[in-house]
Enzyme design. Structure first.
Site, short mmCIF file in Angstrom:
data_model
loop_
_atom_site.label_atom_id
_atom_site.label_comp_id
_atom_site.label_asym_id
_atom_site.label_seq_id
_atom_site.Cartn_x
_atom_site.Cartn_y
_atom_site.Cartn_z
N LYS A 95 0.89 -1.39 0.03
CA LYS A 95 0.00 0.07 -0.13
C LYS A 95 0.91 1.41 0.14
O LYS A 95 2.02 1.18 0.09
CB LYS A 95 -0.95 -0.11 1.32
CG LYS A 95 -1.94 -1.16 1.15
CD LYS A 95 -2.87 -1.16 2.49
CE LYS A 95 -3.77 -2.49 2.53
NZ LYS A 95 -4.58 -2.27 3.73
N TYR A 100 -12.49 -2.81 -2.59
CA TYR A 100 -12.86 -2.77 -1.10
C TYR A 100 -14.57 -2.76 -1.15
O TYR A 100 -15.23 -2.43 -0.24
CB TYR A 100 -12.26 -1.31 -0.53
CG TYR A 100 -10.91 -1.73 -0.09
CD1 TYR A 100 -10.46 -2.88 0.66
CD2 TYR A 100 -10.19 -0.76 -0.25
CE1 TYR A 100 -9.43 -3.04 0.85
CE2 TYR A 100 -8.75 -0.98 0.28
CZ TYR A 100 -8.32 -2.08 0.60
OH TYR A 100 -6.84 -2.28 1.10
N ASN A 126 -1.71 -0.36 7.51
CA ASN A 126 -1.15 -1.66 7.73
C ASN A 126 -0.43 -2.22 6.44
O ASN A 126 -0.14 -3.39 6.33
CB ASN A 126 -2.26 -2.77 8.06
CG ASN A 126 -3.35 -2.77 7.07
OD1 ASN A 126 -3.43 -2.64 6.15
ND2 ASN A 126 -4.35 -3.39 7.46
N GLU A 179 -9.82 -10.57 -7.06
CA GLU A 179 -9.04 -9.38 -7.10
C GLU A 179 -8.07 -9.59 -8.15
O GLU A 179 -7.56 -8.55 -8.64
CB GLU A 179 -8.34 -9.51 -5.69
CG GLU A 179 -9.29 -8.85 -4.67
CD GLU A 179 -8.61 -9.23 -3.13
OE1 GLU A 179 -9.49 -8.85 -2.02
OE2 GLU A 179 -7.40 -9.71 -3.12
N HIS A 223 -1.82 -5.48 1.26
CA HIS A 223 -3.07 -6.31 1.42
C HIS A 223 -2.62 -7.91 0.67
O HIS A 223 -1.71 -7.74 0.16
CB HIS A 223 -3.88 -5.50 0.03
CG HIS A 223 -5.14 -6.50 -0.11
ND1 HIS A 223 -6.23 -6.49 0.79
CD2 HIS A 223 -5.19 -7.28 -1.26
CE1 HIS A 223 -6.83 -7.33 -0.25
NE2 HIS A 223 -6.51 -7.95 -1.14
#
Ligand code: GDP
Ligand code: MG
Length: 169
Positions: free
Chosen positions: A11, A51, A123, A137, A126
């Site tokens: 990310k 998402y 975080n 995805e 992913h």
């Protein structure tokens, strides 16, 4: 389990903090194969589709701002497909729990993640959490020819009047 692919995204906070090398080293401990990789900007539409299962959550808008790079002034992510035996659980294990404060300290999220004052879980990474999610995805983030293996059925389509940006002659 069995042989399976999984989508991994480093990310914007991971790129901003120059963690790409460390994260790739950690992931290589799995001995899984990287079969696709690219650095890219994340369009809002892609973020929202990625998402979509969280669209009702109070943190959804902040999450979209996060993954599209609006929070870190860093709009790059690195997207990859890993492949191998039990790839999904092996990578989820090294990635660590969703909440970086609860993640195992030796996991990627435990080591490098944090919770921002806005409440967003920053975080770093992913990773797909099931085979269905991985398929959805991977098809969202990659085209068939960007992956060096034939993971899912493909078909050929003829496009007319395709407008494409190319290098200037
Ligand atoms: P993951 O599969 O472990 O990434 O977790 P989810 O798919 O449930 O959520 C996707 C992302 O949304 C997470 O990686 C976090 O960045 C964010 N997120 C999930 N749950 C929460 C939450 O309860 N609060 C906040 N602030 N962010 C969350
Ligand atoms: Mg998830």
């Amino acid at each position: 389990m069995g042989m399976e692919p999984t989508l991994v995204i480093i990310k914007p906070d991971g790129l901003k903090k120059s963690l790409t090398g460390d994260i790739l080293s950690r992931l290589s401990e799995t001995k899984l194969k990287i079969i696709a990789a690219k650095i890219m900007k994340v369009p809002k539409e892609l973020a929202e589709k990625h998402y979509q299962h969280l669209s009702k959550e109070p943190f959804f808008e902040e999450l979209i701002r996060y993954i599209t790079g609006k929070i870190h002034g860093e709009n790059r992510v690195m997207a990859m497909v890993y492949y191998g035996e039990g790839a999904i659980s092996k990578i989820r294990e090294i990635a660590g729990a969703t909440n970086p404060e609860e993640a195992n300290p030796v996991s990627i999220r435990g080591a490098y993640g944090r919770i921002l004052t806005s409440g967003i879980f920053e975080n770093v990474i992913h990773a797909s959490s099931s085979q269905d999610e991985a398929e959805r995805e991977i098809k969202l983030w990659f085209e068939p020819d960007e992956i060096v293996m034939d993971l899912y059925p493909t078909e050929e389509k003829v496009f007319e009047k395709v407008i494409k940006r190319v290098w200037k002659e």
